[in-house]
Design a protein around this motif. Structure first.
Motif, mmCIF file in Angstrom:
data_model
loop_
_atom_site.group_PDB
_atom_site.id
_atom_site.type_symbol
_atom_site.label_atom_id
_atom_site.label_comp_id
_atom_site.label_asym_id
_atom_site.label_seq_id
_atom_site.Cartn_x
_atom_site.Cartn_y
_atom_site.Cartn_z
ATOM 1 N N ARG A 364 -3.366 -8.716 -3.859
ATOM 2 C CA ARG A 364 -2.528 -8.360 -5.004
ATOM 3 C C ARG A 364 -1.436 -9.399 -5.263
ATOM 4 N NH1 ARG A 364 -1.396 -2.179 -5.538
ATOM 5 N NH2 ARG A 364 -3.369 -1.232 -4.943
ATOM 6 N N GLU A 396 4.484 -2.020 -3.825
ATOM 7 C CA GLU A 396 3.070 -2.347 -3.603
ATOM 8 C C GLU A 396 2.591 -1.804 -2.261
ATOM 9 O OE1 GLU A 396 0.834 -3.690 -5.499
ATOM 10 O OE2 GLU A 396 1.977 -4.520 -7.182
ATOM 11 N N GLU A 399 1.805 1.793 -2.793
ATOM 12 C CA GLU A 399 0.548 1.995 -3.497
ATOM 13 C C GLU A 399 -0.652 1.761 -2.576
ATOM 14 O OE1 GLU A 399 0.094 -0.030 -7.173
ATOM 15 O OE2 GLU A 399 2.059 0.550 -7.947
ATOM 16 N N VAL A 400 -0.584 0.729 -1.753
ATOM 17 C CA VAL A 400 -1.705 0.419 -0.875
ATOM 18 C C VAL A 400 -1.858 1.510 0.188
ATOM 19 C CG1 VAL A 400 -2.558 -1.174 0.872
ATOM 20 C CG2 VAL A 400 -1.618 -2.069 -1.253
ATOM 21 N N ASP A 402 -1.056 4.608 -0.087
ATOM 22 C CA ASP A 402 -1.629 5.772 -0.768
ATOM 23 C C ASP A 402 -3.131 5.607 -0.987
ATOM 24 O OD1 ASP A 402 0.838 6.990 -0.845
ATOM 25 O OD2 ASP A 402 1.285 6.398 -2.914
ATOM 26 N N SER A 403 -3.547 4.401 -1.343
ATOM 27 C CA SER A 403 -4.970 4.154 -1.615
ATOM 28 C C SER A 403 -5.810 4.210 -0.342
ATOM 29 C CB SER A 403 -5.149 2.793 -2.283
ATOM 30 O OG SER A 403 -4.914 1.729 -1.374
ATOM 31 N N LEU A 404 -5.191 3.909 0.805
ATOM 32 C CA LEU A 404 -5.913 3.941 2.066
ATOM 33 C C LEU A 404 -5.983 5.346 2.666
ATOM 34 C CD1 LEU A 404 -4.549 0.665 3.717
ATOM 35 C CD2 LEU A 404 -6.827 1.032 2.741
ATOM 36 N N GLY A 405 -5.223 6.245 2.047
ATOM 37 C CA GLY A 405 -5.303 7.647 2.456
ATOM 38 C C GLY A 405 -4.676 7.938 3.794
#
Length: 405
Positions: A364, A396, A399-400, A402-405
């Motif tokens: 990113r 950022e 966000e990352v 959150d995306s990795l759970g």
């Protein structure tokens, strides 16, 4: 604290205009790894061009006599005065940090060989790998023992820990002033005093201090020190390191890599080696002139700004990162000192997914660093990193994660 605070802090920052002096700061890329490799100054492009066309291309070999041969000492004195708190004639530029660590460690051990009972090198287990590897090799080479200090990886060596292990058996204490993982600032004066009371010499690695934290080597009575120039001194990839040897030791220091440039008369080309007087005896081979060019520009900038102002700005950046991480990343642990006065120019946060987070951030155009175990290290180079950059980087990370759970 809100996101808009970052913009307000940048507007109020008296040193904010200096950010525009660095290449790349006009782009959206978020660079949070200035303690691994500093951004280049824009003026360095012109210095490189002029060097190729005018010095190297125009003067050719004549420039060795006109300027280049003196650069290791000229820049060494500038680093000493502006960065290290060291008087002239004690600092020189040349070789990599690893090579200079070997030279000074080996020289210290040789000095202490006059005292047969001094058979130990003291070092902490969390010191930078190169420091530990070099010490291990010298210990095997010289029949010495490594005495390890166990430290909290989120902190560093304390006076109490050092006092427990040094004694009449200690030849050398080798420590980092700012810990590469946690950014813990060691008490340079007090730890040096403790080592000296035990009769030991002290070698400080200043790689994460130089250009970020004010130093006072003369006041601390430091014996030996090394540091790199490509982090907060913005010398560029592989730029040469510096070595400091206290004036009181210079007549006795014998460094182990005897090369022609460290000889008393390099152009005599004589059959035997005689070391040069003073700090020049630490040199071995031909000075890396090209690698010193960018360093000159950053030293000029730091001389205008002053290390006290740099330190104040550094504290502001790391404090902002710590405070905002508590709000934006509550599940992340701080692996650096919470107290700003104990923290250098970077800050480390830990989480089990930080290796994956770092890889995703690089995709990113957000560039932090990763250090085991599970550490996201943010190197906030004071003059080139904005509050807004720190804020965007932390968002950022959110966000990352959150995306990795």
């Amino acid at each position: 604290m809100t996101v808009s605070t970052a913009a307000d802090l940048d507007l109020a920052d008296p040193l904010a205009a200096h950010r525009d002096l660095f290449v790349g700061t006009e782009t959206p890329l978020v660079y949070l790894d200035g303690n691994s490799l500093g951004r280049p100054l824009r003026t360095t492009s012109e210095r490189l061009r002029a060097f190729v066309e005018e010095e190297w291309g125009g003067r050719l070999i004549r420039d060795w006599d006109e300027r280049w041969m003196d650069l290791p000492e000229v820049l060494g004195d500038a680093i000493g005065a502006q960065i290290l708190g060291a008087s002239t004639g004690q600092t020189i530029v040349g070789d990599s940090t690893t090579v200079l660590l070997y030279k000074l460690m080996r020289a210290a051990v040789a000095l202490q060989s006059r005292h047969p009972g001094r058979t130990e090198i003291v070092m902490d287990r969390d010191n930078f790998p190169t420091d530990r590897y070099v010490a291990d090799g010298i210990a095997r080479e010289c029949g010495l023992t490594l005495r390890w200090i166990e430290v909290d990886p989120a902190a560093g060596v304390t006076a109490e820990q050092l006092a427990e292990v040094v004694g009449e058996q200690t030849a050398l204490v080798s420590l980092s002033h700012v810990a590469y993982r946690s950014a813990w600032i060691a008490d340079g004066g007090e730890l040096t005093r403790i080592a000296h009371e035990a009769g030991a010499l002290v070698l400080w690695d200043l790689s994460h201090s130089a250009g970020s934290v004010p130093l006072a080597l003369d006041d601390w009575d430091v014996d030996l020190a090394v540091g790199c120039t490509y982090k907060y001194l913005n010398g560029g990839p592989g730029s040469p390191a510096f070595a400091f040897v206290a004036e009181r030791l210079l007549d006795d220091v014998v460094q182990p890599i005897q090369g022609w440039l460290g000889a008393a008369d390099p152009f005599l080309m004589g059959p035997t080696y005689h070391p040069a007087d003073g700090i020049r005896r630490i040199l071995s081979g031909t000075p890396p002139v090209v690698g010193m060019l960018a360093l000159q520009d950053m030293l000029q900038l730091l001389s205008r700004v002053g290390m006290d102002a740099v330190r104040e700005k550094s504290i502001g950046r790391t404090t902002y990162a710590v405070d905002r991480a508590r709000e934006v990343l509550p599940e992340v642990a701080l692996a650096s000192p919470a107290e700003a006065s104990l923290r250098g120019g970077h800050v480390t946060f830990t989480h089990p997914l930080m290796r994956e987070v770092t890889a995703a951030l690089w995709q990113r155009d957000v560039i932090p660093d990763y250090r085991d175990p599970h550490g996201l290290r943010l190197g906030l180079s004071p003059l080139s990193t904005s509050y807004d950059e720190v804020e965007r980087g932390l968002q950022e990370v959110r966000e990352v994660l959150d995306s990795l759970g």
